[in-house]
Write an enzyme that holds these catalytic residues in place. Structure first.
Site, PDB file in Angstrom:
ATOM      1  N   ARG A 165     -36.891 -35.039 -34.600  1.00 49.46           N
ATOM      2  CA  ARG A 165     -37.315 -35.029 -36.157  1.00 49.46           C
ATOM      3  C   ARG A 165     -37.045 -36.335 -36.743  1.00 49.46           C
ATOM      4  O   ARG A 165     -37.832 -37.107 -37.331  1.00 49.46           O
ATOM      5  CB  ARG A 165     -36.244 -34.137 -36.733  1.00 49.46           C
ATOM      6  N   ARG A 222     -36.723 -23.874 -24.950  1.00 47.88           N
ATOM      7  CA  ARG A 222     -37.134 -22.586 -25.393  1.00 47.88           C
ATOM      8  C   ARG A 222     -38.450 -22.222 -24.806  1.00 47.88           C
ATOM      9  O   ARG A 222     -39.522 -23.334 -25.147  1.00 47.88           O
ATOM     10  CB  ARG A 222     -37.010 -22.286 -26.854  1.00 47.88           C
ATOM     11  N   ASP A 246     -37.823 -23.263 -16.812  1.00 44.60           N
ATOM     12  CA  ASP A 246     -36.540 -22.258 -16.908  1.00 44.60           C
ATOM     13  C   ASP A 246     -36.342 -21.296 -17.826  1.00 44.60           C
ATOM     14  O   ASP A 246     -35.796 -20.456 -17.979  1.00 44.60           O
ATOM     15  CB  ASP A 246     -35.160 -23.166 -16.908  1.00 44.60           C
ATOM     16  N   GLU A 251     -39.673 -13.810 -22.390  1.00 39.67           N
ATOM     17  CA  GLU A 251     -38.732 -13.450 -21.362  1.00 39.67           C
ATOM     18  C   GLU A 251     -38.321 -11.898 -21.066  1.00 39.67           C
ATOM     19  O   GLU A 251     -38.058 -11.418 -22.366  1.00 39.67           O
ATOM     20  CB  GLU A 251     -37.549 -14.364 -21.311  1.00 39.67           C
ATOM     21  N   HIS A 269     -34.505 -18.388 -16.226  1.00 40.12           N
ATOM     22  CA  HIS A 269     -33.537 -18.952 -17.404  1.00 40.12           C
ATOM     23  C   HIS A 269     -32.146 -18.837 -16.999  1.00 40.12           C
ATOM     24  O   HIS A 269     -31.197 -18.044 -17.434  1.00 40.12           O
ATOM     25  CB  HIS A 269     -33.709 -17.856 -18.656  1.00 40.12           C
TER      26      HIS A 269
END
Ligand code: 8YV
Length: 314
Positions: A165, A222, A246, A251, A269
């Protein structure tokens, strides 16, 4: 023993959390208007204003994991409910995994292992692979975990840049104001960003193409940050070289197209999934609740709830 404080458990807590919460609270599996705390164990249930509506006396939601994109923390804070998560205790573990996944992807470690087991080495050596040498890594999301990954990448003598950001004045890596600009500059994109509306699909077809045909995408943040269909197309059309993932959009379902690709590395994950680190995370879930109801405030509130957690302290 009948504990006075009622706690609602969402998901299946790990044994350590189960023990901790039953030791200190009366744990309910059904909605009960007397519930004052919620322990969240997985990222599959959306915890928002509607979810907490049946709990008028709710004070705290203690969530397992550092990412909390499944929780509408702003809405809960507006209702005076503190949300806590489990930062710091998993930082090194996830960073280790990210580095391992990068090396595994570039040097094709799972594929090489499969090659040996299949007996192919007896016929000829494994073909030469791509290299990590001389690569420039762009980190998307230079928070606690991103910085720990950067530290490890420095030890690998890799050049590091970042996008987020805003620039961080104390950081000496080059800042890119746009993700596309960083992708054009780098040949490894390390995604550590958290999920949510703000980051959804920001790694899109254009960004992937900018990484180039030697480009590597690693995602330990994510799944929602990456447009998975665009990624599949980029890998299929050789717009990028490979990916190490991952995390995924839906999921534990992983697209069949990715599973069919032999040149990508896919993990279920497991970034924080060691006994040591998961226990530390679980303990923090319990400690936040115990501290809060002991009148000592929340230990690790999410940023949206920081003021709330401090105000109620002591
Ligand atoms: C968690 C994670 O174990 O902490 C996070 O945000 O992604 C993992 O390390 C997982 O989210 C628990 O559900």
């Amino acid at each position: 023993m009948n504990h006075p404080i009622k706690l609602f458990a969402v998901g299946t807590p790990m044994a350590l959390v189960e023990r901790g919460i039953t030791q200190h609270f009366q744990v309910c599996r059904e909605a009960d208007p007397e519930v004052r705390g919620i322990a969240v164990s997985g990222g599959h249930t959306r915890i928002d204003a509607a979810f907490i509506a049946p709990f008028p006396k709710l004070e705290i939601v203690s969530s397992f994991g550092v990412g909390y994109d499944h929780i509408d923390a702003a809405a809960l804070a507006a209702r005076g409910v503190v949300v806590t998560h489990t930062p710091d205790v998993l930082t090194g573990e996830v960073a280790d995994l990210a580095l391992g996944l990068l090396i595994a992807t570039v040097r094709q470690l799972p594929q090489v292992d499969r090659y040996l087991r299949a007996g192919h080495w007896l016929n000829k050596p494994y073909p030469l692979t791509a290299t990590l040498r001389g690569r420039k890594v762009g980190i998307l999301g230079l928070g606690r975990i991103g910085k720990a990954i950067a530290k490890r990448l420095e030890a690998c003598e890799l050049e590091i840049e970042y996008h987020g950001r805003k620039p961080q004045p104390e950081v000496r890596y080059r800042y890119h104001p746009t993700l596309l600009g960083m992708a054009q500059s780098c040949d490894v994109l390390m995604v550590v960003a958290s999920g949510g509306a703000e980051t959804k699909h920001i790694v899109n077809a254009q960004v992937l193409e900018a990484l180039g045909p030697d480009g590597i995408l690693i995602n330990v943040g994510r799944g929602s940050v990456v447009d998975e269909q665009a990624l599949i197309a980029a890998l299929r059309d050789k717009k990028i070289l490979s990916a190490g993932l991952d995390v995924f959009e839906d999921e534990p379902r992983v697209p069949a197209e990715l599973i069919a690709m032999d040149h990508v590395v896919l993990l279920p994950h497991v970034g924080s999934a060691s006994v040591h680190t998961r226990n530390a995370m679980g303990q923090l879930v319990v400690d936040n609740l115990v501290s809060w109801f002991g009148g000592k405030g929340a230990l690790t509130p999410v940023p949206e709830c920081q003021a709330l957690a401090a105000r109620k302290k002591g």
